[in-house]
Design a protein around this motif. Structure first.
Motif, short mmCIF file in Angstrom:
data_model
loop_
_atom_site.label_atom_id
_atom_site.label_comp_id
_atom_site.label_asym_id
_atom_site.label_seq_id
_atom_site.Cartn_x
_atom_site.Cartn_y
_atom_site.Cartn_z
N ARG A 123 6.22 -0.17 58.94
CA ARG A 123 6.36 -1.22 57.93
C ARG A 123 7.81 -1.65 57.71
O ARG A 123 8.07 -2.56 56.97
CB ARG A 123 5.79 -0.72 56.60
CG ARG A 123 4.35 -0.35 56.73
CD ARG A 123 3.78 0.17 55.42
NE ARG A 123 2.47 0.72 55.69
CZ ARG A 123 1.42 0.59 54.90
NH1 ARG A 123 1.52 -0.05 53.79
NH2 ARG A 123 0.27 1.14 55.22
N GLY A 143 -12.93 2.23 57.50
CA GLY A 143 -11.95 3.31 57.75
C GLY A 143 -11.20 3.62 56.47
O GLY A 143 -11.05 4.78 56.08
N ASN A 144 -10.73 2.57 55.77
CA ASN A 144 -10.07 2.77 54.47
C ASN A 144 -11.04 3.45 53.51
O ASN A 144 -10.66 4.33 52.73
CB ASN A 144 -9.66 1.44 53.83
CG ASN A 144 -8.77 0.58 54.71
OD1 ASN A 144 -9.00 -0.60 54.88
ND2 ASN A 144 -7.74 1.16 55.29
N LEU A 177 -11.57 7.20 60.99
CA LEU A 177 -12.83 6.63 61.42
C LEU A 177 -12.49 5.86 62.70
O LEU A 177 -11.52 5.10 62.73
CB LEU A 177 -13.37 5.67 60.36
CG LEU A 177 -14.79 5.22 60.60
CD1 LEU A 177 -15.76 6.34 60.24
CD2 LEU A 177 -15.13 3.99 59.77
N ASP A 220 -2.75 9.23 59.19
CA ASP A 220 -1.65 8.37 59.61
C ASP A 220 -0.50 8.34 58.61
O ASP A 220 0.59 7.88 58.92
CB ASP A 220 -2.15 6.93 59.86
CG ASP A 220 -2.94 6.36 58.69
OD1 ASP A 220 -3.43 7.15 57.86
OD2 ASP A 220 -3.05 5.13 58.60
N GLY A 263 -4.75 9.48 54.33
CA GLY A 263 -5.19 9.49 55.73
C GLY A 263 -4.17 10.17 56.63
O GLY A 263 -2.99 10.26 56.28
N MET A 269 -10.16 2.83 63.80
CA MET A 269 -10.53 1.51 63.27
C MET A 269 -9.34 0.96 62.52
O MET A 269 -8.78 1.63 61.65
CB MET A 269 -11.73 1.66 62.31
CG MET A 269 -12.15 0.33 61.72
SD MET A 269 -13.60 0.44 60.67
CE MET A 269 -14.93 0.59 61.84
P1 AMP Z 1 -3.63 1.02 54.24
O1 AMP Z 1 -4.30 -0.04 53.43
O2 AMP Z 1 -3.45 0.67 55.68
O3 AMP Z 1 -2.35 1.51 53.58
O4 AMP Z 1 -4.61 2.29 54.26
C1 AMP Z 1 -5.22 2.79 53.11
C2 AMP Z 1 -5.76 4.17 53.39
O5 AMP Z 1 -6.80 4.13 54.38
C3 AMP Z 1 -4.72 5.16 53.91
O6 AMP Z 1 -4.92 6.40 53.28
C4 AMP Z 1 -5.03 5.23 55.39
O7 AMP Z 1 -4.64 6.46 55.93
C5 AMP Z 1 -6.54 5.09 55.41
N1 AMP Z 1 -7.06 4.59 56.70
C6 AMP Z 1 -6.73 3.45 57.33
N2 AMP Z 1 -7.43 3.32 58.50
C7 AMP Z 1 -8.23 4.42 58.59
C8 AMP Z 1 -9.22 4.87 59.54
N3 AMP Z 1 -9.52 4.17 60.63
N4 AMP Z 1 -9.85 6.02 59.29
C9 AMP Z 1 -9.58 6.74 58.16
N5 AMP Z 1 -8.67 6.38 57.22
C10 AMP Z 1 -8.00 5.23 57.42
#
Ligand code: AMP
Ligand code: ZN
Length: 461
Positions: A176, A42-43, A272, A240, A238, A279
């Motif tokens: 967070r 997903g990342n 994803l 989120d 992403g 995910m």
């Molecule tokens: P994080 O390490 O949680 O800060 O996420 C790193 C990046 O991965 C951010 O841009 C998130 O939005 C993206 N991300 C995390 N999970 C998913 C997912 N399931 N599908 C797509 N992007 C994701």
């Protein structure tokens, strides 16, 4: 260089806006990983999507026509927790996970950004920005914390909620950060927080407000501004991250630089999913890139699968998606095997990519391409990239310079680590592994040179 108008769906205006080219290079900032554990696919989707956007921008404007910045968040509560759980120092954890991230995204064929700033190396810029926000009345100090006041008056180009459409009252503290009594308004968010006495020294920084660490949002505001200026073109991440992270980035940046509008275009990739659910580490429904590579799934097949839906839409991951991707890639490779190279992609492929990175349309056009244009078109999508022929299939081969970045984003320690790993691989006569490490370094602009006496030096291109 091909001049083609590029349109992107802008989450800020809720329209597909044309990218306006000015005299300076296009600036693109993408929120990178928080390095506390190995990236899942997903990342990786986010990294692959912006890698394709970067390739398209390079194709249209030339590689000097764009500056691509993707940060590393290496100070965060999650990192502190993970380091405690693993009984290691924060520095050890963040270096290790950063290296894993580099390995995994290189395996997916993603090129290095021009700059990959780490939050811990930009504490001075972060503190300076927080000081400006206090001075302008947009932030306040309370109980060793500094908080952004979300009720602060609007500026020329900013009001709180302009990206997400959320009212101030809806502002929650974000996953967070915990809501605490020292806040004037529940929605106020942390710019600086005190360190705990038992925290690892590498997550403790001196500041005018005591020893502490920055909030997550201010890191991206400070680092994007440092490398791209107070106004720049594209900000990605992403879906989120739209709220609270990006909403808060806009607030900080527009208030610290009152006449600026910060990023013009906000691009968000979809999730994803697995059986329709995002995910994520917390749900436990994740697969890491490494899991798949260890099962001998080719990096380009994972990449192809991650590109099979429009970037803004959800993409559901399952075995069939991967199987279909492998079959389709095999067919493409079989078709290009004996055809002459072309540098000019099929116009229909380029047009689809320039129109909000319409990958499904570009893929459909790719399948209909004449064989001679398949290579250039596939390379533009970044899907044709098997390592033996890495250079051959790159869209950038028309440039004299072989590499996109002039500066490697690998640290000296990381490069030395790879040299040591490669030495072990060679001693074990594992030539495939030795070649993989060499290719990985090359993808980061680092050329390894073997001397006759067995020693290895490197140069950064
Ligand atoms: P994080 O390490 O949680 O800060 O996420 C790193 C990046 O991965 C951010 O841009 C998130 O939005 C993206 N991300 C995390 N999970 C998913 C997912 N399931 N599908 C797509 N992007 C994701
Ligand atoms: Zn960010």
């Amino acid at each position: 260089m091909t001049e083609a108008p590029i349109y992107l769906y802008n989450s800020l205006t809720k329209h597909k806006d044309p990218l306006i080219k000015h005299e300076q290079p296009i600036g693109m900032y993408v929120c990178g990983p928080t390095v506390y554990n190995r990236p899942h696919i997903g990342n990786a989707r986010s990294v692959v999507v912006y890698d394709v956007l970067y390739r398209v921008l390079c194709h249209v404007y030339g590689k000097n026509g764009i500056i691509y910045v993707r940060n590393i968040t290496d100070v965060d509560d999650k990192i502190n927790e993970a380091a405690i759980q693993r009984h290691c120092s924060i520095q050890q954890l963040t270096h290790e996970v950063t290296q894993q991230f580099h390995e995994d995204v290189a395996a997916l064929g993603c090129v290095s950004p021009n700059h990959e700033p780490r939050a811990t190396e930009h504490i001075a810029e972060i503190i300076a920005m927080v000081e400006r926000l206090i001075a302008s009345g947009h932030a306040y100090e309370s109980d060793q914390h500094v908080l952004f006041d979300v009720t602060a008056p609007a500026t020329d180009h900013w009001h709180y909620g302009m990206l997400s459409g959320r009212a101030v009252e809806d502002q929650e503290a974000g996953a967070r950060i915990a809501v605490e009594s020292y806040k004037r308004n529940p929605g106020d968010f942390v710019l600086w927080k005190p360190a705990d006495a038992q925290d690892d020294p590498s997550s403790r920084f001196d500041s005018p407000w005591g020893v502490g660490r920055p909030g997550w949002h201010i890191e991206c505001s400070a680092m994007s501004t440092k490398y791209l200026g107070v106004n720049f073109d594209i900000h990605g991440g992403g879906a989120d991250l739209k709220f609270p992270h990006h909403e808060n980035e806009i607030a900080q940046s527009c208030c610290a630089n009152p006449h600026s509008h910060y990023a013009r275009m906000w691009v968000h990739n979809g999730f994803l999913t697995v059986n329709g659910e995002k995910m994520s580490k917390s749900l436990g429904n994740f697969i890491t890139v490494k899991d798949l590579l260890d099962k001998n799934v080719a990096g380009e097949a994972i990449r192809f699968a991650l590109l099979s839906a429009h970037y803004a839409k959800p993409l559901d991951w399952n075995d069939k998606l991967l199987d279909d991707s492998i079959k389709q890639l095999d067919k493409l490779y079989a078709r290009i095997k004996n055809v002459p190279q072309s540098d000019v992609p099929e116009p229909a492929v380029l047009e689809a990519l320039c129109h909000d990175l319409n990958m499904p349309k570009a893929m459909a056009a790719l399948h209909q391409c004449h064989d001679t244009q398949l290579q250039a078109s596939g390379a533009l999508l970044g899907i044709i990239q098997n390592y033996e022929q890495w250079e051959k299939y790159r869209i950038f081969r028309a440039d004299e310079s072989k590499k996109i970045t002039a500066q490697s984003t690998l640290s000296h320690e990381e490069i030395e680590g790879y040299i040591a790993q490669r030495k072990v691989a060679k001693a074990e006569r594992n030539w495939a592994e030795a070649d993989r490490i060499r290719a990985l370094c090359e993808a980061h602009g680092v050329i390894l040179m073997d001397a006759a006496d067995g020693s290895v030096t490197y140069s950064v291109t």
